[in-house]
Motif scaffolding. Structure first.
Motif, PDB file in Angstrom:
ATOM      1  N   VAL A 176       0.682  -1.067   0.001  1.00 56.24           N
ATOM      2  CA  VAL A 176      -0.064   0.009  -0.096  1.00 56.24           C
ATOM      3  C   VAL A 176       0.784   1.366  -0.028  1.00 56.24           C
ATOM      4  N   PRO A 177       1.090   2.038  -1.116  1.00 57.94           N
ATOM      5  CA  PRO A 177       1.700   3.149  -1.055  1.00 57.94           C
ATOM      6  C   PRO A 177       0.890   4.240  -0.454  1.00 57.94           C
ATOM      7  N   CYS A 178       1.639   5.229   0.362  1.00 57.00           N
ATOM      8  CA  CYS A 178       0.804   6.225   1.384  1.00 57.00           C
ATOM      9  C   CYS A 178       1.604   7.365   1.298  1.00 57.00           C
ATOM     10  N   TYR A 179       0.705   8.400   0.966  1.00 58.30           N
ATOM     11  CA  TYR A 179       1.299   9.804   0.820  1.00 58.30           C
ATOM     12  C   TYR A 179       0.295  10.655   1.517  1.00 58.30           C
ATOM     13  N   ASN A 180       0.748  11.166   2.679  1.00 53.33           N
ATOM     14  CA  ASN A 180      -0.135  12.159   3.392  1.00 53.33           C
ATOM     15  C   ASN A 180      -1.430  11.311   3.817  1.00 53.33           C
TER      16      ASN A 180
ATOM     17  N   ASN B 164       5.682   4.357   3.086  1.00 51.02           N
ATOM     18  CA  ASN B 164       5.256   5.996   3.243  1.00 51.02           C
ATOM     19  C   ASN B 164       6.338   6.389   2.242  1.00 51.02           C
ATOM     20  N   ASP B 165       5.663   7.448   1.262  1.00 52.93           N
ATOM     21  CA  ASP B 165       6.230   7.935   0.080  1.00 52.93           C
ATOM     22  C   ASP B 165       6.592   9.406   0.597  1.00 52.93           C
ATOM     23  N   GLY B 166       7.403   9.675   1.768  1.00 56.04           N
ATOM     24  CA  GLY B 166       7.942  10.756   2.029  1.00 56.04           C
ATOM     25  C   GLY B 166       6.868  11.850   2.487  1.00 56.04           C
TER      26      GLY B 166
ATOM     27  N   GLY C 142      12.096  10.890   1.136  1.00 56.59           N
ATOM     28  CA  GLY C 142      11.522  11.939   0.083  1.00 56.59           C
ATOM     29  C   GLY C 142      10.259  11.552  -0.692  1.00 56.59           C
ATOM     30  N   ASN C 143       9.766  12.376  -1.269  1.00 53.92           N
ATOM     31  CA  ASN C 143       8.486  11.964  -2.124  1.00 53.92           C
ATOM     32  C   ASN C 143       8.729  11.512  -3.486  1.00 53.92           C
ATOM     33  N   LYS C 144       8.438  10.346  -4.032  1.00 54.27           N
ATOM     34  CA  LYS C 144       9.099  10.059  -5.119  1.00 54.27           C
ATOM     35  C   LYS C 144       7.846   9.472  -6.037  1.00 54.27           C
TER      36      LYS C 144
ATOM     37  N   ILE D 143      -2.609  -1.943  -3.472  1.00 51.57           N
ATOM     38  CA  ILE D 143      -3.980  -1.503  -3.476  1.00 51.57           C
ATOM     39  C   ILE D 143      -3.576   0.144  -3.035  1.00 51.57           C
ATOM     40  N   ASP D 144      -4.399   1.087  -3.357  1.00 50.02           N
ATOM     41  CA  ASP D 144      -4.443   2.369  -2.565  1.00 50.02           C
ATOM     42  C   ASP D 144      -4.899   2.464  -1.230  1.00 50.02           C
ATOM     43  N   ALA D 145      -4.002   3.358  -0.536  1.00 47.48           N
ATOM     44  CA  ALA D 145      -4.306   3.560   0.714  1.00 47.48           C
ATOM     45  C   ALA D 145      -5.926   4.103   1.355  1.00 47.48           C
ATOM     46  N   ASP D 146      -6.549   4.683   0.339  1.00 46.69           N
ATOM     47  CA  ASP D 146      -8.090   5.103   0.319  1.00 46.69           C
ATOM     48  C   ASP D 146      -8.987   4.070   0.308  1.00 46.69           C
ATOM     49  N   LEU D 147      -8.672   3.012  -0.027  1.00 46.49           N
ATOM     50  CA  LEU D 147      -9.274   1.826  -0.138  1.00 46.49           C
ATOM     51  C   LEU D 147     -10.566   2.049  -1.023  1.00 46.49           C
ATOM     52  N   GLN D 148     -10.132   2.841  -1.993  1.00 44.85           N
ATOM     53  CA  GLN D 148     -11.496   3.071  -3.065  1.00 44.85           C
ATOM     54  C   GLN D 148     -11.584   1.799  -3.795  1.00 44.85           C
ATOM     55  N   ASP D 149     -10.801   0.885  -3.731  1.00 47.74           N
ATOM     56  CA  ASP D 149     -10.778  -0.278  -4.457  1.00 47.74           C
ATOM     57  C   ASP D 149     -11.470  -1.413  -3.457  1.00 47.74           C
TER      58      ASP D 149
ATOM     59  N   LYS E 263     -16.585  -3.215  -7.872  1.00 47.52           N
ATOM     60  CA  LYS E 263     -17.318  -1.495  -7.892  1.00 47.52           C
ATOM     61  C   LYS E 263     -16.387  -0.676  -7.111  1.00 47.52           C
ATOM     62  N   ARG E 264     -16.208   0.580  -7.559  1.00 50.74           N
ATOM     63  CA  ARG E 264     -15.263   1.455  -6.836  1.00 50.74           C
ATOM     64  C   ARG E 264     -15.842   2.417  -6.156  1.00 50.74           C
ATOM     65  N   ASN E 265     -15.298   2.538  -4.773  1.00 50.89           N
ATOM     66  CA  ASN E 265     -15.893   3.327  -3.969  1.00 50.89           C
ATOM     67  C   ASN E 265     -15.504   4.757  -3.706  1.00 50.89           C
ATOM     68  N   PRO E 266     -16.284   5.827  -3.371  1.00 51.99           N
ATOM     69  CA  PRO E 266     -15.577   6.920  -3.059  1.00 51.99           C
ATOM     70  C   PRO E 266     -14.631   7.240  -2.108  1.00 51.99           C
ATOM     71  N   ARG E 267     -13.636   7.833  -2.115  1.00 53.03           N
ATOM     72  CA  ARG E 267     -12.921   8.095  -1.132  1.00 53.03           C
ATOM     73  C   ARG E 267     -13.223   8.612   0.180  1.00 53.03           C
ATOM     74  N   LEU E 268     -12.943   8.020   1.216  1.00 54.22           N
ATOM     75  CA  LEU E 268     -13.784   8.354   2.525  1.00 54.22           C
ATOM     76  C   LEU E 268     -12.821   9.318   2.997  1.00 54.22           C
TER      77      LEU E 268
ATOM     78  N   GLY F 120      -9.462  12.155   3.841  1.00 48.13           N
ATOM     79  CA  GLY F 120      -8.413  12.601   3.134  1.00 48.13           C
ATOM     80  C   GLY F 120      -8.657  12.876   1.577  1.00 48.13           C
ATOM     81  N   GLU F 121      -7.734  13.582   0.875  1.00 45.52           N
ATOM     82  CA  GLU F 121      -8.202  13.998  -0.419  1.00 45.52           C
ATOM     83  C   GLU F 121      -7.340  13.527  -1.587  1.00 45.52           C
ATOM     84  N   SER F 122      -7.751  13.510  -2.788  1.00 44.02           N
ATOM     85  CA  SER F 122      -7.162  12.903  -3.847  1.00 44.02           C
ATOM     86  C   SER F 122      -5.977  13.610  -4.049  1.00 44.02           C
ATOM     87  N   LYS F 123      -4.790  12.709  -4.351  1.00 47.60           N
ATOM     88  CA  LYS F 123      -3.447  13.088  -4.523  1.00 47.60           C
ATOM     89  C   LYS F 123      -3.271  13.437  -6.132  1.00 47.60           C
ATOM     90  N   TYR F 124      -4.280  13.139  -6.831  1.00 51.84           N
ATOM     91  CA  TYR F 124      -4.144  13.577  -8.215  1.00 51.84           C
ATOM     92  C   TYR F 124      -4.954  14.509  -9.009  1.00 51.84           C
ATOM     93  N   PRO F 125      -4.737  15.510  -8.648  1.00 48.93           N
ATOM     94  CA  PRO F 125      -5.320  16.867  -9.128  1.00 48.93           C
ATOM     95  C   PRO F 125      -5.154  16.847 -10.804  1.00 48.93           C
TER      96      PRO F 125
HETATM   97  N1  UDP Z   1       0.440   8.183  -3.353  1.00 53.13           N
HETATM   98  C1  UDP Z   1       1.719   8.171  -3.259  1.00 53.13           C
HETATM   99  N2  UDP Z   1       2.745   9.331  -3.562  1.00 53.13           N
HETATM  100  C2  UDP Z   1       2.206  10.432  -4.267  1.00 53.13           C
HETATM  101  C3  UDP Z   1       0.838  10.263  -4.490  1.00 53.13           C
HETATM  102  C4  UDP Z   1      -0.071   9.406  -4.088  1.00 53.13           C
HETATM  103  O1  UDP Z   1       2.193   7.230  -2.636  1.00 53.13           O
HETATM  104  O2  UDP Z   1       2.867  11.307  -4.471  1.00 53.13           O
HETATM  105  C5  UDP Z   1      -0.507   7.310  -3.114  1.00 53.13           C
HETATM  106  C6  UDP Z   1      -1.691   7.771  -2.293  1.00 53.13           C
HETATM  107  O3  UDP Z   1      -1.435   7.911  -0.804  1.00 53.13           O
HETATM  108  C7  UDP Z   1      -2.688   6.676  -2.499  1.00 53.13           C
HETATM  109  C8  UDP Z   1      -2.533   6.165  -4.023  1.00 53.13           C
HETATM  110  O4  UDP Z   1      -1.142   6.714  -4.112  1.00 53.13           O
HETATM  111  O5  UDP Z   1      -2.624   5.441  -1.815  1.00 53.13           O
HETATM  112  C9  UDP Z   1      -3.214   6.964  -4.960  1.00 53.13           C
HETATM  113  O6  UDP Z   1      -3.514   8.230  -4.638  1.00 53.13           O
HETATM  114  P1  UDP Z   1      -5.031   8.871  -4.828  1.00 53.13           P
HETATM  115  O7  UDP Z   1      -6.168   7.947  -4.124  1.00 53.13           O
HETATM  116  O8  UDP Z   1      -4.811  10.229  -4.170  1.00 53.13           O
HETATM  117  O9  UDP Z   1      -5.328   8.914  -6.155  1.00 53.13           O
HETATM  118  P2  UDP Z   1      -6.751   8.885  -6.928  1.00 53.13           P
HETATM  119  O10 UDP Z   1      -7.455   7.622  -6.359  1.00 53.13           O
HETATM  120  O11 UDP Z   1      -7.656   9.939  -6.834  1.00 53.13           O
HETATM  121  O12 UDP Z   1      -6.410   8.542  -8.482  1.00 53.13           O
END
Ligand code: UDP
Ligand code: MG
Length: 319
Positions: free
Chosen positions: A9-13, A48-50, A76-78, A101-107, A203-208, A210-215
């Protein structure tokens, strides 16, 4: 023979999301172990991605409390892709399969069980595919859909509507470790590997939390990367465009010559003006695209490391 699993699980903030996520994943992993689908020493690896918030503290705390929780701290954030890669590479020789799997468990975590079953049936890569995007905003849905269509058209093969929720066997990970590019686009590489693959639908759920890191800006950069890392079709398109423009200008010359000899000289200030600006624009865009490829070559030739591991928390016996 049951096999060992790592959920990466990659995690950023993600301090807000992690507590809930960790509870869900722990319970789920325990249920998988109980069903004898995976070995008892299977685990969850948080990378933890920085992060700038308390994410690493939360992970360390969880590691102390649960024998199923491992943590990898990057300096650092990579970025999402590199963080995921770091996690996968860290554990690839210790486990038989990984699920990212993403940390927000949208999947939907419940799809993992089916992925594992497909693994036992002989698949090396199993994609999680969303069959429904009703939880996403119209905008996100539209951009994501165009993303897959354009990508495929431009020659980057991806599995439609699949993100980075995916099972990979350690054989597939070994293969992945040979891809040394800086501009990582894992979901595209996965389709290149050429192992036996399958899909699991959910089925994909909404993020519960925090906010999306993909503007939008990051999403577009990601899509652009996806195309330019896999295909040189844009370069071909530029050339075709150039030929078309030349052909068109020939037609215009013939047309004006005919007009001239029939006594209607073209006044053509507007047409001249427009075409100069239009072609100037086309040229600049084309140069820009070529420049991007050259820039990429420059970055790639440096072969810099893609991440640094600062620390690794695990419960494995020291060898
Ligand atoms: N994430 C990360 N490094 C970053 C940006 C995001 O490790 O620089 C992780 C984030 O914590 C999450 C996953 O990548 O677990 C997907 O990010 P997010 O849910 O914000 O993306 P979205 O679902 O909105 O496309
Ligand atoms: Mg998300």
């Amino acid at each position: 023979m049951i096999k060992r699993l790592a959920i990466v699980v990659p995690c950023y903030n993600e301090e807000e999301a992690l507590v809930d996520t960790n509870a869900v994943l722990n319970d789920y992993l325990k249920s998988l172990i109980k069903k004898k689908l995976v070995k008892a020493d299977s685990f969850i690896l948080y990378v933890n991605d920085g992060s700038k918030d308390r994410t690493w503290e939360v992970i360390s705390e969880a590691h102390k409390q649960s024998k199923y929780v491992y943590g990898l701290n990057l300096a650092g954030n990579k970025g999402h892709q590199n963080a995921l890669l770091a996690g996968l590479m860290q554990v690839k020789d210790e486990v038989d399969m990984t699920v990212s799997i993403d940390a927000d468990l949208q999947d939907d975590v419940n799809a993992i069980e089916e992925m594992i079953k497909k693994y036992y049936e002989g698949c090396d890569i199993v994609y999680g595919v969303r069959n429904d995007r009703t939880s996403d905003s119209f905008f996100k849905k539209f951009t994501a859909e165009s993303f897959y269509k354009i990508m495929n058209w431009l020659g980057t093969k991806t599995v439609y509507n699949s993100a980075d929720f995916r099972l990979m066997s350690n054989r597939a990970l070994d293969e992945l470790s040979l891809y040394s590019e800086q501009h990582l686009f894992l979901r595209g590489i996965a389709t290149e590997l050429g192992f036996k693959t399958d899909c699991v639908y959910y089925k994909r759920n909404p993020r519960l939390k925090g906010e999306s890191k993909y503007p939008l800006k990051k999403m577009m950069a990601f899509a652009f990367d996806g195309v330019t890392s896999f295909s040189d079709k844009p370069l071909t398109l530029i050339m075709v465009m150039g030929f078309l423009a030349i052909f068109f200008s020939f037609l215009a010359v013939i047309y004006s010559v005919i007009r001239h000899f029939t006594g209607h000289t073209i006044q053509g200030w507007t047409s001249l003006f427009v075409s100069i600006w239009f072609l100037g624009g086309v040229q600049l865009v084309s140069l820009g695209i070529i420049g991007k490829y050259v820039g990429k070559t420059f970055i790639e030739t440096k072969k810099r490391p893609r991440y640094y591991v600062e620390s690794y928390l695990n419960h494995d016996k020291k060898k």
